[in-house]
Design a protein around this motif. Structure first.
Motif, short mmCIF file in Angstrom:
data_model
loop_
_atom_site.label_atom_id
_atom_site.label_comp_id
_atom_site.label_asym_id
_atom_site.label_seq_id
_atom_site.Cartn_x
_atom_site.Cartn_y
_atom_site.Cartn_z
N ARG A 145 24.58 39.95 40.47
CA ARG A 145 23.73 39.62 39.19
C ARG A 145 24.59 40.53 38.07
N ASN A 146 25.09 39.75 36.94
CA ASN A 146 24.96 40.46 36.06
C ASN A 146 26.28 41.01 35.99
N LEU A 147 27.47 40.30 36.58
CA LEU A 147 28.98 40.25 36.76
C LEU A 147 29.81 39.98 35.97
N ASP A 148 30.71 41.31 35.38
CA ASP A 148 31.08 41.23 34.24
C ASP A 148 32.75 40.76 34.66
N GLU A 149 32.81 38.85 33.92
CA GLU A 149 33.78 38.40 34.67
C GLU A 149 35.82 39.09 34.40
N THR A 150 35.52 39.71 33.21
CA THR A 150 36.22 40.34 32.34
C THR A 150 37.10 41.22 32.90
N THR A 151 35.98 42.11 33.30
CA THR A 151 36.19 43.89 33.93
C THR A 151 36.69 43.10 35.72
N LEU A 152 36.45 42.34 36.41
CA LEU A 152 36.58 42.07 37.60
C LEU A 152 37.54 41.49 37.50
N ARG A 153 37.81 40.33 36.33
CA ARG A 153 39.64 39.88 37.21
C ARG A 153 40.74 41.74 36.39
N LYS A 154 40.07 41.98 35.50
CA LYS A 154 40.95 43.00 34.92
C LYS A 154 41.89 44.25 36.34
N GLY A 155 40.21 44.21 37.06
CA GLY A 155 40.61 45.00 38.67
C GLY A 155 41.80 44.51 39.24
N PHE A 156 41.32 43.12 39.99
CA PHE A 156 41.75 42.27 40.66
C PHE A 156 43.94 42.36 40.37
N ARG A 157 43.99 42.34 38.59
CA ARG A 157 44.46 42.45 38.25
C ARG A 157 46.20 43.54 38.42
N GLY A 158 45.21 44.94 38.21
CA GLY A 158 45.15 46.77 38.66
C GLY A 158 46.09 46.44 40.01
N CYS A 159 45.71 45.62 41.20
CA CYS A 159 46.58 45.86 42.36
C CYS A 159 46.99 45.11 42.37
#
Length: 284
Positions: free
Chosen positions: A268-282
């Motif tokens: 619910r209410n997933l923020d795609e931009t934040t998720l992608r940013k978190g992934f790229r940080g790994c």
């Protein structure tokens, strides 16, 4: 039948009791236990019963969640606007499913069926979907699903991304699905897929997902992924329900194979931009 006839609401003491009873008394004769909830129950608590009760998990393991969708009436339930903080159970049932049966296809037009299928894929880009009349589907579609079997998750997290998905090519550019622009406002529940080449730092991944679960645990219904981890020849397979995360090593990457990470989040209410940013940080 459990005591009060209703299987939703909380992680169930009576369900635990019944499962243990069945497992102890009839362990040798039972292959599958099929739990049918009431029409519009919340699937989350029933799933969590299997994941969080240690005694239950010694005897039985959750195979998968199958949701039967009534094509004639589903759209009105999925679009129903609920008061703030009240969950739409129809949307949740679609979100948690490993398999979805679109039933009564004979009662709707092709365009209605297409619109419903599109909406369901937007909510859950992970589940396999089958069309049916009179609930008639092959038994193999609903039993032996392996939705929570880490060894089988890889075939589930297939290359096809849900319509709200994004891809990233080698140059680091992202290609975001069209859904981003004509966003479906009536569904706060959606899927986000990340498909990208690259190698990940497993410690960073653990930290990222732990933070995510801490902040968004309640809103994060399901998560599945196959990751390419730095320093390992094996895939890393993970899955989660709410705050419960599980991961292990999977099969080896082939020598010539492109090591592509695939992650799917449903919530619910997933923020795609934040998720992608978190992934790229790994990424290493």
């Amino acid at each position: 039948m459990v005591n009060n006839g209703c299987l939703c609401c909380t992680v169930r003491g009576d369900l635990v009791k019944m499962l243990l009873e069945l497992a102890r008394k009839k362990r040798d004769v039972i292959d599958h236990i099929v739990i049918e909830t009431t029409g519009l129950a919340k699937p989350g608590p029933v799933i969590e019963t299997f994941c969080s009760d240690e005694l239950v998990s010694q005897y039985v393991k959750l195979d998968g969640v199958v949701t039967l969708v009534d094509c004639k009436h589903a759209m009105q339930h999925l679009n129903e606007v609920k008061p703030r903080f009240v969950v739409n159970e129809a949307v949740e049932q679609v979100a948690y499913a490993d398999r979805i049966i679109l039933n009564k296809i004979d009662l709707v037009s092709e365009s209605e069926l297409n619109a419903l299928t599109k909406k369901i894929k937007h909510i859950n880009g992970m589940a396999q979907i089958k069309q049916a009349k009179f609930g008639s589907v092959d038994i193999d579609f609903v039993l032996g699903v392996g939705g929570y079997d880490l060894q089988r998750i890889e075939s589930d997290v297939h290359g096809e991304c849900p319509s709200s998905a994004s891809h990233q090519d080698d140059s680091g550019h992202e290609h975001t699905g069209h859904h981003h622009h004509d966003h479906v406002h009536d569904s706060a529940v959606s899927s986000v897929s990340i498909v990208a080449e690259g190698t990940l730092d497993l410690d960073e991944v653990d930290d990222w997902l732990e933070r995510l679960v801490e902040e968004k645990g309640e809103d994060l219904y399901r998560m599945k992924g196959v990751l390419s981890v730095d320093g390992s020849d094996q895939r890393y397979v993970l899955q989660g329900v709410h705050s419960i995360l599980d991961g292990s090593k999977g099969k080896e990457w082939e020598p010539e194979e492109k090591r592509i990470n695939k992650l799917v989040f449903i919530g619910r209410n997933l923020d795609e931009t934040t998720l992608r940013k978190g992934f790229r940080g790994c990424l290493v």
